[in-house]
Design a protein around this motif. Structure first.
Motif, PDB file in Angstrom:
ATOM      1  N   LEU A  25       0.973  -1.158  -0.021  1.00 47.61           N
ATOM      2  CA  LEU A  25       0.000  -0.040  -0.024  1.00 47.61           C
ATOM      3  C   LEU A  25       0.810   1.269   0.084  1.00 47.61           C
ATOM      4  CD1 LEU A  25      -2.510   1.785   0.356  1.00 47.61           C
ATOM      5  CD2 LEU A  25      -2.647   1.100   2.727  1.00 47.61           C
ATOM      6  N   THR A  26       1.961   1.217   1.008  1.00 43.76           N
ATOM      7  CA  THR A  26       2.797   2.411   0.891  1.00 43.76           C
ATOM      8  C   THR A  26       3.551   2.632  -0.539  1.00 43.76           C
ATOM      9  OG1 THR A  26       3.461   2.332   3.153  1.00 43.76           O
ATOM     10  CG2 THR A  26       5.148   3.136   1.845  1.00 43.76           C
ATOM     11  N   ASN A  27       4.060   1.391  -1.094  1.00 41.44           N
ATOM     12  CA  ASN A  27       4.723   1.357  -2.438  1.00 41.44           C
ATOM     13  C   ASN A  27       3.730   1.913  -3.449  1.00 41.44           C
ATOM     14  OD1 ASN A  27       7.062   0.718  -3.826  1.00 41.44           O
ATOM     15  ND2 ASN A  27       6.262  -1.186  -4.329  1.00 41.44           N
ATOM     16  N   GLN A  28       2.556   1.694  -3.316  1.00 41.08           N
ATOM     17  CA  GLN A  28       1.665   2.271  -4.454  1.00 41.08           C
ATOM     18  C   GLN A  28       1.035   3.417  -4.036  1.00 41.08           C
ATOM     19  OE1 GLN A  28       0.713   0.559  -7.065  1.00 41.08           O
ATOM     20  NE2 GLN A  28       1.663  -1.240  -6.671  1.00 41.08           N
ATOM     21  N   LEU A  29       0.859   3.990  -2.987  1.00 39.39           N
ATOM     22  CA  LEU A  29       0.367   5.342  -2.386  1.00 39.39           C
ATOM     23  C   LEU A  29       1.475   6.424  -2.779  1.00 39.39           C
ATOM     24  CD1 LEU A  29      -1.941   6.733  -1.201  1.00 39.39           C
ATOM     25  CD2 LEU A  29      -1.188   6.600   0.834  1.00 39.39           C
ATOM     26  N   LEU A  30       2.805   6.129  -2.634  1.00 37.32           N
ATOM     27  CA  LEU A  30       3.531   7.094  -2.715  1.00 37.32           C
ATOM     28  C   LEU A  30       3.446   7.498  -4.370  1.00 37.32           C
ATOM     29  CD1 LEU A  30       6.280   5.897  -0.827  1.00 37.32           C
ATOM     30  CD2 LEU A  30       5.254   7.883  -0.293  1.00 37.32           C
ATOM     31  N   PRO A  31       3.586   6.739  -5.334  1.00 35.22           N
ATOM     32  CA  PRO A  31       3.632   7.183  -6.606  1.00 35.22           C
ATOM     33  C   PRO A  31       2.184   7.903  -7.118  1.00 35.22           C
ATOM     34  CG  PRO A  31       3.841   4.848  -6.694  1.00 35.22           C
ATOM     35  CD  PRO A  31       4.140   5.294  -5.409  1.00 35.22           C
ATOM     36  N   ALA A  92      11.158   2.951   4.977  1.00 35.77           N
ATOM     37  CA  ALA A  92       9.966   3.627   5.249  1.00 35.77           C
ATOM     38  C   ALA A  92       9.741   4.882   5.965  1.00 35.77           C
ATOM     39  CB  ALA A  92       8.979   2.577   5.992  1.00 35.77           C
ATOM     40  N   ILE A  93      10.452   4.884   7.185  1.00 31.59           N
ATOM     41  CA  ILE A  93      10.757   6.228   8.104  1.00 31.59           C
ATOM     42  C   ILE A  93      11.234   7.269   7.292  1.00 31.59           C
ATOM     43  CG2 ILE A  93      11.714   7.063  10.017  1.00 31.59           C
ATOM     44  CD1 ILE A  93      11.589   4.546  11.453  1.00 31.59           C
ATOM     45  N   VAL A  94      12.396   7.303   6.603  1.00 33.77           N
ATOM     46  CA  VAL A  94      13.194   8.123   5.693  1.00 33.77           C
ATOM     47  C   VAL A  94      12.100   8.490   4.551  1.00 33.77           C
ATOM     48  CG1 VAL A  94      14.892   8.636   4.400  1.00 33.77           C
ATOM     49  CG2 VAL A  94      15.461   7.489   6.158  1.00 33.77           C
ATOM     50  N   THR A  95      11.251   7.777   4.001  1.00 30.54           N
ATOM     51  CA  THR A  95      10.510   8.144   2.882  1.00 30.54           C
ATOM     52  C   THR A  95       9.470   8.824   3.325  1.00 30.54           C
ATOM     53  OG1 THR A  95      11.219   5.991   1.850  1.00 30.54           O
ATOM     54  CG2 THR A  95       9.375   7.160   0.914  1.00 30.54           C
ATOM     55  N   CYS A 203       2.255   6.389   5.202  1.00 27.13           N
ATOM     56  CA  CYS A 203       2.971   5.398   4.425  1.00 27.13           C
ATOM     57  C   CYS A 203       4.151   5.119   5.249  1.00 27.13           C
ATOM     58  CB  CYS A 203       3.706   6.540   3.081  1.00 27.13           C
ATOM     59  SG  CYS A 203       2.515   6.681   1.699  1.00 27.13           S
ATOM     60  N   LEU A 204       4.362   5.837   6.127  1.00 27.02           N
ATOM     61  CA  LEU A 204       5.500   5.865   7.210  1.00 27.02           C
ATOM     62  C   LEU A 204       4.956   4.382   7.857  1.00 27.02           C
ATOM     63  CD1 LEU A 204       7.623   7.777   9.705  1.00 27.02           C
ATOM     64  CD2 LEU A 204       6.690   5.987  10.393  1.00 27.02           C
ATOM     65  N   VAL A 205       3.576   4.548   8.554  1.00 30.62           N
ATOM     66  CA  VAL A 205       3.247   3.510   9.721  1.00 30.62           C
ATOM     67  C   VAL A 205       2.899   2.311   8.933  1.00 30.62           C
ATOM     68  CG1 VAL A 205       1.315   3.014  10.920  1.00 30.62           C
ATOM     69  CG2 VAL A 205       2.161   5.211  10.944  1.00 30.62           C
ATOM     70  N   MET A 206       2.320   2.219   7.416  1.00 23.89           N
ATOM     71  CA  MET A 206       2.050   1.140   6.784  1.00 23.89           C
ATOM     72  C   MET A 206       3.380   0.464   6.370  1.00 23.89           C
ATOM     73  SD  MET A 206      -1.222   0.428   6.708  1.00 23.89           S
ATOM     74  CE  MET A 206      -1.261   0.985   8.417  1.00 23.89           C
ATOM     75  N   GLY A 207       4.304   1.473   6.088  1.00 29.25           N
ATOM     76  CA  GLY A 207       5.726   0.801   5.549  1.00 29.25           C
ATOM     77  C   GLY A 207       6.577  -0.025   6.343  1.00 29.25           C
ATOM     78  N   ILE A 208       6.300   0.207   7.651  1.00 33.99           N
ATOM     79  CA  ILE A 208       7.313  -0.382   8.508  1.00 33.99           C
ATOM     80  C   ILE A 208       6.557  -1.786   9.168  1.00 33.99           C
ATOM     81  CG2 ILE A 208       8.076   1.666   9.603  1.00 33.99           C
ATOM     82  CD1 ILE A 208       6.417   1.339  11.863  1.00 33.99           C
ATOM     83  N   MET A 209       5.042  -2.027   8.721  1.00 32.25           N
ATOM     84  CA  MET A 209       4.598  -3.201   8.962  1.00 32.25           C
ATOM     85  C   MET A 209       5.268  -4.533   8.626  1.00 32.25           C
ATOM     86  SD  MET A 209       1.869  -2.454  11.030  1.00 32.25           S
ATOM     87  CE  MET A 209       2.889  -1.161  11.727  1.00 32.25           C
ATOM     88  N   PRO A 210       5.801  -4.555   7.384  1.00 29.88           N
ATOM     89  CA  PRO A 210       6.473  -5.818   7.065  1.00 29.88           C
ATOM     90  C   PRO A 210       7.874  -5.993   7.550  1.00 29.88           C
ATOM     91  CG  PRO A 210       5.910  -4.596   5.093  1.00 29.88           C
ATOM     92  CD  PRO A 210       5.589  -3.584   6.221  1.00 29.88           C
ATOM     93  N   ALA A 211       8.413  -5.079   8.177  1.00 20.13           N
ATOM     94  CA  ALA A 211       9.612  -5.114   9.008  1.00 20.13           C
ATOM     95  C   ALA A 211       9.320  -5.776  10.159  1.00 20.13           C
ATOM     96  CB  ALA A 211      10.277  -3.845   9.021  1.00 20.13           C
ATOM     97  N   ILE A 212       8.314  -5.408  10.670  1.00 25.55           N
ATOM     98  CA  ILE A 212       7.794  -5.824  12.191  1.00 25.55           C
ATOM     99  C   ILE A 212       6.957  -7.247  12.248  1.00 25.55           C
ATOM    100  CG2 ILE A 212       6.197  -5.411  14.325  1.00 25.55           C
ATOM    101  CD1 ILE A 212       6.612  -2.373  13.497  1.00 25.55           C
ATOM    102  N   PHE A 213       6.169  -7.381  11.109  1.00 25.21           N
ATOM    103  CA  PHE A 213       5.254  -8.606  11.331  1.00 25.21           C
ATOM    104  C   PHE A 213       5.886  -9.969  10.152  1.00 25.21           C
ATOM    105  CE2 PHE A 213       2.716  -5.281  12.829  1.00 25.21           C
ATOM    106  CZ  PHE A 213       2.615  -5.596  14.245  1.00 25.21           C
ATOM    107  N   CYS A 214       6.478  -9.581   9.242  1.00 29.85           N
ATOM    108  CA  CYS A 214       6.778 -10.913   8.118  1.00 29.85           C
ATOM    109  C   CYS A 214       7.894 -11.488   8.791  1.00 29.85           C
ATOM    110  CB  CYS A 214       6.888 -10.053   6.975  1.00 29.85           C
ATOM    111  SG  CYS A 214       5.224  -9.132   6.286  1.00 29.85           S
ATOM    112  N   LYS A 215       7.913 -12.561   8.164  1.00 29.69           N
ATOM    113  CA  LYS A 215       9.192 -13.683   8.564  1.00 29.69           C
ATOM    114  C   LYS A 215       9.868 -13.751   6.989  1.00 29.69           C
ATOM    115  CE  LYS A 215      10.181 -18.265  10.003  1.00 29.69           C
ATOM    116  NZ  LYS A 215       9.555 -19.759  10.293  1.00 29.69           N
ATOM    117  N   GLU A 216      11.393 -13.522   7.306  1.00 31.57           N
ATOM    118  CA  GLU A 216      12.079 -13.833   6.174  1.00 31.57           C
ATOM    119  C   GLU A 216      12.410 -15.176   6.145  1.00 31.57           C
ATOM    120  OE1 GLU A 216      15.653 -11.359   5.758  1.00 31.57           O
ATOM    121  OE2 GLU A 216      14.712  -9.759   6.718  1.00 31.57           O
TER     122      GLU A 216
END
Length: 480
Positions: A25-31, A92-95, A203-216
């Protein structure tokens, strides 16, 4: 076609799917937001079109150059937090913050000229924005490719991601409407400045979600990574170009890139034509009479893609395979494009929505399936070339091609408008111009879709083949 049941351990939990979708969502909302806000850079802040073009081109060029480099860095990173998460979180924070700062331009006041100041300020901050965007986006795409090794679960993950990404395109068409409302903001520049704060924070809040909750992916089985360091920059560059060569010579991947190039850019070339046709054909150049119909056209298109097209394509791909699902969805979209001839009707604007469900199969099927198939290609690459895995690099090269194609599409869009005799200074257009524009609006994406089908006809990573590749990789290095 054989369809296997997904092993429970390969199923991505719904929470992780939503978190990854939040990143998209962040990746799409920015452009999507930038497309609206850049309009007000000219008409609101008084930036000359020439300088606005420079401001749009330079940071995007930097972004395109850095995309593959960031993909390579992410693929070869080793840390206790993973290869992707540190970059996604920080990027995400910087962006988000840079997006806010980028639009805190000085509002023009009669007698004062802030154009030079605004130009320099916007250029500097937008470079920072795109640096953060690259650091965020390339690892995010790589993360999506590695979250599950299952053929069909990959499609379901990308479907959720694309559904959430469509939210951006549902709301972005209304930004220009909100910014221009005098009861909300005293003027357009103030509207841009204030709305950018909300967009950037979201975008900042949505952008950090994968870093917090997703598994690599489990890093313990990864081998062959280059040790990243400033001292070893020559070695790193050799490794980078070596991996780039393997990426761009991967035949299945080239088919995915080629098909995406045709479908997406066929859509991009004519994307703005609907706006012109609605205003100049349906309402004879009267923008006030056209009202909200152009915005509704964009919003309903995104809504149809999210709630109708993507779920259907996801189901279809599990039954007939991803390549066949892509071909079927592209054929349906071509039929939808042809219906635009009757959908744009001067006497009945509600007919605008008639072709939308069928047209939406083009873009809706494209990225859902292509993102899933690129994950399969990453497995194929490891089988063929060994370690290291290059998910982020494949993703970066893929999106670099998309960005390059977008630039070409915008250029060709202008060429077509000029060739049909469109006069930007005229309140009404000649009938022959409108007819030619309506024909191009149908023919261009239809021909592009047919070319994409031809390109994908020889794609050969089926569900059966993907399963064989996975089994071989498990033998080599353990469970994926």
């Amino acid at each position: 076609m054989p369809v296997h049941k997904t092993d429970p351990k390969d199923v991505v939990p719904i929470g992780q799917k939503i978190a990854f979708g939040a990143g998209n969502l962040t990746n799409q909302l920015l452009p999507a937001s930038l497309g609206v806000f850049m309009f007000f850079l000219v008409v609101g802040f008084g930036m000359s079109p020439y300088k606005a073009g420079i401001l749009a081109a330079i940071p995007r060029f930097i972004d395109a150059v850095l995309d593959p480099i960031m993909g390579y860095i992410s693929d070869n990173t080793r840390s206790k937090w993973g290869r992707r998460k540190p970059y996604i979180f920080g990027g995400a924070i910087v962006t988000g913050l840079a997006f806010i700062l980028m639009w805190q331009l000085k509002i023009p006041i009669e007698g004062d000229n802030f154009e030079t100041y605004n130009f320099i300020y916007f250029l500097v901050v937008s470079v920072l924005f795109y640096l953060g965007y690259t650091v965020f986006a390339a690892p995010l795409i790589g993360l999506g490719y590695e979250m599950t090794p299952d053929y069909n679960e990959r499609t379901r993950l990308m479907a959720m991601s694309q559904i959430m990404g469509q939210i951006a395109w549902m709301i972005a068409p209304w930004f220009w409407f909100l910014i221009s409302r005098p009861e909300l903001f005293p003027n357009a520049p103030t509207g841009v400045r204030q709305l950018s704060i909300w967009v950037g924070l979201l975008c900042l809040v949505m952008g950090i979600m994968p870093a917090i909750f997703c598994k690599e992916i489990d890093q313990s089985n990864l081998q062959g990574q280059t040790k990243l360091s400033f001292k070893g920059i020559v070695t790193n560059l050799k490794g980078f170009f070596h991996d780039i060569k393997k990426t761009i010579t991967n035949k299945p991947f080239l088919r995915l890139c080629g098909a995406t190039f045709f479908v997406f850019n066929g859509f991009q070339i004519v994307a703005q034509f609907a706006f012109f046709i609605i205003i100049f054909y349906m309402y004879n150049g009267d923008q006030q009479a056209a009202g909200q119909w152009p915005a509704w056209f964009g919003t309903v298109s995104a809504l149809a893609t999210a709630i109708l097209v993507i779920p259907f394509i996801t189901y279809m791909s599990t039954k007939i395979g991803k390549r066949n699902a892509f071909i079927v969805s592209t054929v349906i979209s071509i039929f939808g494009y042809s219906l635009k001839w009757w959908g744009f009707h001067p006497g009945n604007p509600w007919l605008l929505f008639m072709p939308i469900p069928l047209m939406s199969f083009g873009i809706g099927g494209l990225f859902t399936l292509m993102m899933s198939m690129t994950a399969d290609v990453c497995d194929y690459d490891e089988l063929k070339n060994g370690m290291p895995r290059k998910e982020a690099l494949f993703g970066a090269v893929y999106w670099w091609m998309v960005k390059l194609g977008t630039s070409l599409a915008l250029f060709l869009s202008g060429v077509i408008l000029s060739s049909v005799g469109f006069d930007q200074n005229a309140k009404a257009q000649a009938p022959a111009t409108i007819t030619a524009l309506r024909i191009a609006d149908i023919i261009v994406p239809s021909v592009a879709g047919l070319l994409a089908i031809i390109v994908m006809w020889g794609y050969n990573i089926s569900e059966k083949r993907a399963k064989e590749i996975r089994e071989e990789l498990v033998k080599r290095r353990g469970d994926l």
